[in-house]
Design a protein around this motif. Structure first.
Motif, PDB file in Angstrom:
ATOM      1  N   PHE A 155       0.843  -1.197   0.000  1.00 51.13           N
ATOM      2  CA  PHE A 155       0.000   0.000   0.000  1.00 51.13           C
ATOM      3  C   PHE A 155       0.875   1.243   0.000  1.00 51.13           C
TER       4      PHE A 155
ATOM      5  N   GLU B 276       2.221   2.582   3.556  1.00 51.58           N
ATOM      6  CA  GLU B 276       2.138   1.491   4.536  1.00 51.58           C
ATOM      7  C   GLU B 276       3.187   1.704   5.622  1.00 51.58           C
ATOM      8  N   PRO B 277       2.990   1.323   6.867  1.00 53.08           N
ATOM      9  CA  PRO B 277       1.824   0.559   7.344  1.00 53.08           C
ATOM     10  C   PRO B 277       0.585   1.392   7.639  1.00 53.08           C
ATOM     11  N   HIS B 278       0.625   2.692   7.309  1.00 46.42           N
ATOM     12  CA  HIS B 278      -0.549   3.542   7.555  1.00 46.42           C
ATOM     13  C   HIS B 278      -1.315   3.662   6.251  1.00 46.42           C
TER      14      HIS B 278
ATOM     15  N   PHE C 209      -9.567   1.529   2.522  1.00 44.84           N
ATOM     16  CA  PHE C 209      -9.393   0.087   2.274  1.00 44.84           C
ATOM     17  C   PHE C 209     -10.126  -0.756   3.313  1.00 44.84           C
ATOM     18  N   GLN C 210      -9.978  -0.379   4.571  1.00 45.75           N
ATOM     19  CA  GLN C 210     -10.564  -1.216   5.636  1.00 45.75           C
ATOM     20  C   GLN C 210     -12.088  -1.238   5.597  1.00 45.75           C
TER      21      GLN C 210
ATOM     22  N   PRO D 192      -0.536  -7.515   5.353  1.00 44.19           N
ATOM     23  CA  PRO D 192       0.398  -6.493   5.840  1.00 44.19           C
ATOM     24  C   PRO D 192       1.814  -6.641   5.272  1.00 44.19           C
ATOM     25  N   HIS D 193       1.959  -6.531   3.972  1.00 46.94           N
ATOM     26  CA  HIS D 193       3.271  -6.683   3.321  1.00 46.94           C
ATOM     27  C   HIS D 193       4.037  -7.863   3.905  1.00 46.94           C
TER      28      HIS D 193
END
Lengths: 312, 312
Positions: A257, A260-262, A267-268, A277-278
């Motif tokens: 994303f 990422e991680p934010h 999406f959610q 998460p990658h």
């Protein structure tokens, strides 16, 4: 003083193996990196880099004797390779050892999205199955028409798996490859128009930014599904979110994303996406193999031997 | 009065297609079935059966002119075939058209369990990724040593997919099959001892009840994972639950359960299992193909033509 500086979030197992073989200095955060004194920087001949923060010319210039940046991961877009080359600094990465895990996750997201397995699992776990009956029917994926965007090593490992699922395989790459009769498309929009499932296996970096463009997404259409295990940057994320929200795109399976991680909170809220998460290379076995290859590149540099996996 | 009685939970789409082609009488529940009057039963020449409730000799004896029970699904363990044969009643099923979907789900559960994708998805959706960092590492599955218990058509479709994941393939069946060099084990415990991942693709019914026994489960060991897309009855479920709860077995991916849809609540408490609601063949495409094959068998019987997929 150590000749090796290991930068990034190494796990305990990785630190232990690293310390036993090469006795590096560890720097976990960017603040710690900024706080290094001149003498420590002066001693550094090789950096073992892990993470996705940019590491450019300004960072390199702090280390007068730096000869190698050994990246942890196949994608080295965090490292400014041109800046490194201009300073006579070599860069290595960790290709191949992670291909299988990344291809596995791509296939898994494809199956999980089409077969609505997250929803089906919730149906079992919350008792709906017993109370409400069978879960709604979902979508057959094997035998489908699939496209691979970027036919490097990982793209090839994905395609080889898809062949066993009896898929009709199309691909786009800078040039046509030797394949078992798969269909080459010189234009990414043509590829998207031809397929229902698009696997994105591009390299990261500026050259591929939003390569999966608004036009590519529109060409996939409302039966289209995007699977991305490359980098968040390779897709026009806003255009993809718009299409996912309106149903102009059927779904997505995403391991990466922008930011990422934010990730973008839109999406959610979606139910037609699989979100990971990658973790493409995130197995004990593969991370150990990647760490070993990184250490072997560092050791080769310090011993004046040929690097195992140079990128410049 | 119709010559055709369609028993079970047919979907609206299936009812519409059935009505257009063959004009059957529909009976959705067992109470409705019990309430049929003698004249209606007398008219019935073929039953199109869908569901997992037992249909035995007593049920058959209500239909004096019954010549065919056409089952919806490849597994026909709900139907007492010996009782049907003794009465001169033919039984058909719907093989092959569902193999791909069932094999897809088996592979998907294997990947999802090993790569802990349910947990990883929750990590993204609840914001843990941004707040707590990377998800814990999990387990590489491709390249693993896998066993297929029951090498029929579905077992073969699973094995062909696993070959593309570079797995070392072992199997157990009543007799050795022609394979591309896969390892045959005459004994199921020997198979379990040789592999880490066991795919159960047995036929259902009394002959395979608890075929995956306590001994087989123990032989798999604490790295072992069971994937079951056959029937809940083929596994000693209590032994498997004990092993999953204590870590004597690493995990499981299960689409079928004893007493489904009311499964043992111990399953829902486990974190090391993937639980699916018997949706192996549950896609729009495949259910339509299964319904068509069932109707074609009924039509063939009524027209006096050869049955397409007889089982007795």
């Amino acid at each position: 003083m150590s000749a090796i500086l290991a930068i990034g979030p190494y796990t305990d197992a990785e630190r232990t193996a690293f310390a036993a073989e090469l006795k590096p200095a560890f720097v976990g955060t960017r603040d710690e990196l900024a706080a290094l004194d001149a003498a420590t920087c002066e001693a550094v001949k090789a950096i073992a880099y892990k993470g996705h923060h940019a590491f450019g010319g300004a960072e390199m210039d702090r280390f007068a004797n730096l000869g190698l940046i050994a990246n942890f991961g196949v994608g080295y877009d965090a490292i400014d390779v041109d800046a490194a080359s201009a300073r006579g600094i070599k860069v290595t990465n960790t290709p191949d050892v992670l291909n299988d895990d990344v291809a596995d996750l791509a296939i898994a997201m494809w199956l999980m999205q089409g077969r609505e397995m997250r929803q089906a699992e919730a149906w079992v776990r919350d008792g709906s199955w017993g109370e409400k009956g069978p879960v709604p029917l979902n979508r057959k994926v094997s035998g489908g028409t699939v496209g691979i965007m970027g036919m490097g090593r990982i793209g090839r490992d994905i395609a080889d798996r898809l062949a066993a699922f009896k898929c009709d395989i199309h691909y786009h790459a800078r040039s046509e490859k030797e394949t078992p009769g798969w269909t080459y498309h010189a234009d990414p929009v043509d590829l998207a128009r031809a397929v229902d499932f698009l696997f994105v296996a591009l390299v990261g970096g500026p050259a591929t930014e939003k390569y999966v463009s608004k036009e590519v997404i529109a060409a996939l259409g409302d039966k289209g599904v995007i699977i991305n295990i490359s980098r968040g940057s390779t897709i026009d994320e806003e255009a993809m979110l718009d299409a996912l929200e309106t149903g102009a795109l059927a779904g997505a399976g995403l391991d990466v994303f922008v930011g990422e991680p934010h990730l973008n909170p839109r999406f959610q809220k979606l139910d037609n996406v699989v979100l990971q998460p990658h973790q493409g290379s995130g197995t004990h076995e593969t991370r150990a193999a990647m760490a070993k290859l990184q250490r072997d590149n560092v050791a080769a540099h310090l011993a004046g031997r040929e690097l195992l996996t140079p990128v410049n």
